[in-house]
Every structure is written in C-alpha cells, then in structure tokens.
Design a protein around this motif. Structure first.
Motif, mmCIF file in Angstrom:
data_model
loop_
_atom_site.group_PDB
_atom_site.id
_atom_site.type_symbol
_atom_site.label_atom_id
_atom_site.label_comp_id
_atom_site.label_asym_id
_atom_site.label_seq_id
_atom_site.Cartn_x
_atom_site.Cartn_y
_atom_site.Cartn_z
ATOM 1 N N CYS A 7 0.837 -2.314 13.738
ATOM 2 C CA CYS A 7 1.278 -3.057 12.559
ATOM 3 C C CYS A 7 2.712 -2.640 12.227
ATOM 4 C CB CYS A 7 0.350 -2.745 11.395
ATOM 5 S SG CYS A 7 0.899 -3.446 9.848
ATOM 6 N N CYS A 10 2.555 -0.529 8.510
ATOM 7 C CA CYS A 10 1.874 0.746 8.312
ATOM 8 C C CYS A 10 1.659 1.518 9.607
ATOM 9 C CB CYS A 10 0.532 0.524 7.617
ATOM 10 S SG CYS A 10 -0.698 -0.300 8.629
ATOM 11 N N ARG A 42 -6.044 -3.218 5.343
ATOM 12 C CA ARG A 42 -4.785 -3.431 4.619
ATOM 13 C C ARG A 42 -4.243 -4.845 4.856
ATOM 14 N NH1 ARG A 42 -4.481 2.158 5.781
ATOM 15 N NH2 ARG A 42 -3.993 1.726 7.942
ATOM 16 N N CYS A 44 -1.246 -5.869 5.176
ATOM 17 C CA CYS A 44 -0.166 -5.996 6.154
ATOM 18 C C CYS A 44 -0.745 -6.258 7.541
ATOM 19 C CB CYS A 44 0.705 -4.743 6.146
ATOM 20 S SG CYS A 44 -0.187 -3.189 6.297
ATOM 21 N N CYS A 45 -1.799 -5.515 7.906
ATOM 22 C CA CYS A 45 -2.423 -5.689 9.221
ATOM 23 C C CYS A 45 -3.161 -7.020 9.293
ATOM 24 C CB CYS A 45 -3.404 -4.564 9.493
ATOM 25 S SG CYS A 45 -2.803 -2.923 9.106
HETATM 26 ZN ZN ZN Z 1 -0.720 -2.568 8.438
#
Ligand code: ZN
Length: 65
Positions: A7, A10, A42, A44-45
């Motif tokens: 990712c 993160c 999360r 973002c992922c």
């Molecule tokens: Zn992430």
C-alpha cells in the motif's frame, strides 16, 4: 497497471491479495465482504484494491521487443 506490492500510504503488503480479490469480485461477490475476509481494514489499502484497473495485458500488446 499492476497492483502495487505494498500500500502506498501505510506500507501493508497487498499485492498477494489481488488475484483472490479479482476472482471473487468477478463472480459477483460483494466487494466489502471480500475485503473484510482478506483482512484489509484500513481505507488506504481498501481504496487501492477497489480503484485498481488491471491494464498490464493491454499495455503488453504495444510493447516493442
Ligand atoms: Zn494502506
């Protein structure tokens, strides 16, 4: 083009999850449930997998050897 190994935000490794994600969602599985079952928590992922478009096969057609 190709799913990133980790990712961008993160650093969690997500590349190995792509094939299972793509297979299940192409069969009509709910994307939220697939992401939950893969342990991607999360956002973002999750966004990385949700927004990914696999274009490597298309791009490879135009590659000059
Ligand atoms: Zn992430």
């Amino acid at each position: 083009m190709i799913i990133p190994i980790r990712c961008f935000s993160c650093g969690k490794p997500v590349g190995h999850l792509w094939e299972e994600y793509a297979e299940k969602t192409s069969k009509g599985a709910d994307k939220k449930k697939v992401l939950d079952s893969l342990g991607v928590e999360r956002y973002c992922c999750r966004g990385l997998l949700l927004g990914h478009v696999e274009l490597i096969d298309l791009a490879a057609e135009f590659k000059k050897f």
